[in-house]
Scaffold this motif. Sequence first.
Motif, PDB file in Angstrom:
ATOM      1  N   ALA A 192     -27.171  16.993  69.533  1.00 33.42           N
ATOM      2  CA  ALA A 192     -26.629  16.725  70.864  1.00 33.42           C
ATOM      3  C   ALA A 192     -27.646  15.890  71.634  1.00 33.42           C
ATOM      4  N   LEU A 228     -22.410  13.973  70.782  1.00 32.78           N
ATOM      5  CA  LEU A 228     -22.551  15.039  69.785  1.00 32.78           C
ATOM      6  C   LEU A 228     -22.220  14.547  68.381  1.00 32.78           C
ATOM      7  N   LEU A 253     -22.457  23.208  76.613  1.00 27.73           N
ATOM      8  CA  LEU A 253     -22.848  21.811  76.838  1.00 27.73           C
ATOM      9  C   LEU A 253     -21.945  21.154  77.878  1.00 27.73           C
ATOM     10  N   ARG A 254     -20.638  21.459  77.828  1.00 26.62           N
ATOM     11  CA  ARG A 254     -19.726  20.891  78.834  1.00 26.62           C
ATOM     12  C   ARG A 254     -20.093  21.372  80.243  1.00 26.62           C
ATOM     13  N   MET A 288     -25.512  20.587  64.710  1.00 26.85           N
ATOM     14  CA  MET A 288     -25.099  19.681  65.785  1.00 26.85           C
ATOM     15  C   MET A 288     -26.322  18.980  66.334  1.00 26.85           C
ATOM     16  N   VAL A 325     -19.303  27.454  67.304  1.00 26.23           N
ATOM     17  CA  VAL A 325     -19.203  26.054  67.731  1.00 26.23           C
ATOM     18  C   VAL A 325     -18.535  25.934  69.101  1.00 26.23           C
ATOM     19  N   ASN A 326     -17.428  26.640  69.307  1.00 21.95           N
ATOM     20  CA  ASN A 326     -16.713  26.519  70.585  1.00 21.95           C
ATOM     21  C   ASN A 326     -17.568  26.987  71.755  1.00 21.95           C
ATOM     22  N   ILE A 354     -21.599  16.430  64.779  1.00 24.68           N
ATOM     23  CA  ILE A 354     -21.439  17.771  64.200  1.00 24.68           C
ATOM     24  C   ILE A 354     -21.202  17.616  62.699  1.00 24.68           C
ATOM     25  N   MET A 391     -20.084  24.319  72.537  1.00 26.17           N
ATOM     26  CA  MET A 391     -19.435  23.207  73.243  1.00 26.17           C
ATOM     27  C   MET A 391     -19.199  23.560  74.715  1.00 26.17           C
ATOM     28  N   GLU A 392     -18.774  24.798  74.969  1.00 25.15           N
ATOM     29  CA  GLU A 392     -18.542  25.234  76.362  1.00 25.15           C
ATOM     30  C   GLU A 392     -19.833  25.144  77.176  1.00 25.15           C
TER      31      GLU A 392
END
Length: 106
Positions: free
Chosen positions: A6, A95, A61-62, A4, A54-55, A97, A58-59
């Motif tokens: 970012a 992002l 970064l969010r 990824m 991955v999830n 990916i 993402m959490e």
Amino acid sequence: MQGMLAIIQSQDADAAMERLEALDLPGLSRIASMGGFLRQGNTALWIAMQPEQVNRVMEVLRATCHRRTSYMPTYMEAPQLAMFPLEVEVGGATLFICDVERYEVF
Ligand code: 2BA
């Protein structure tokens, strides 16, 4: 393995890195970068992770990367508009990916 890229705002980079380091990812690099539109510094994170991570990435970064309003001086392109900087909303995070075909560390 997944990769990824970012692109985030530099103000958010310390908080994002601190939480990403805790995930024990296979690879995590922080790179100083610059946006082509605003020509302001930002931060690129190059992240290597297993698909099941991955999830969680993402959490993080969010939770740590926020949208902000920035202003682009217009005097370079249009001196007559120097009093009216252009308002721009900057993400959050951009992002990219992808699948990693090969990964080596020397
Ligand atoms: P910049 O290129 O400096 O762009 C900063 C913000 O300016 C963008 O925020 C967007 O809201 C706005 N912007 C960019 N190009 C524009 C245009 N042609 N017209 C009007 N407004 C424009 P984000 O979209 O959140 O992007 C933040 C940063 O992420 C960008 O900084 C750039 O470094 C990177 N980025 C965004 N999209 C990208 C892409 N498709 N490829 C590579 N890098 C990208």
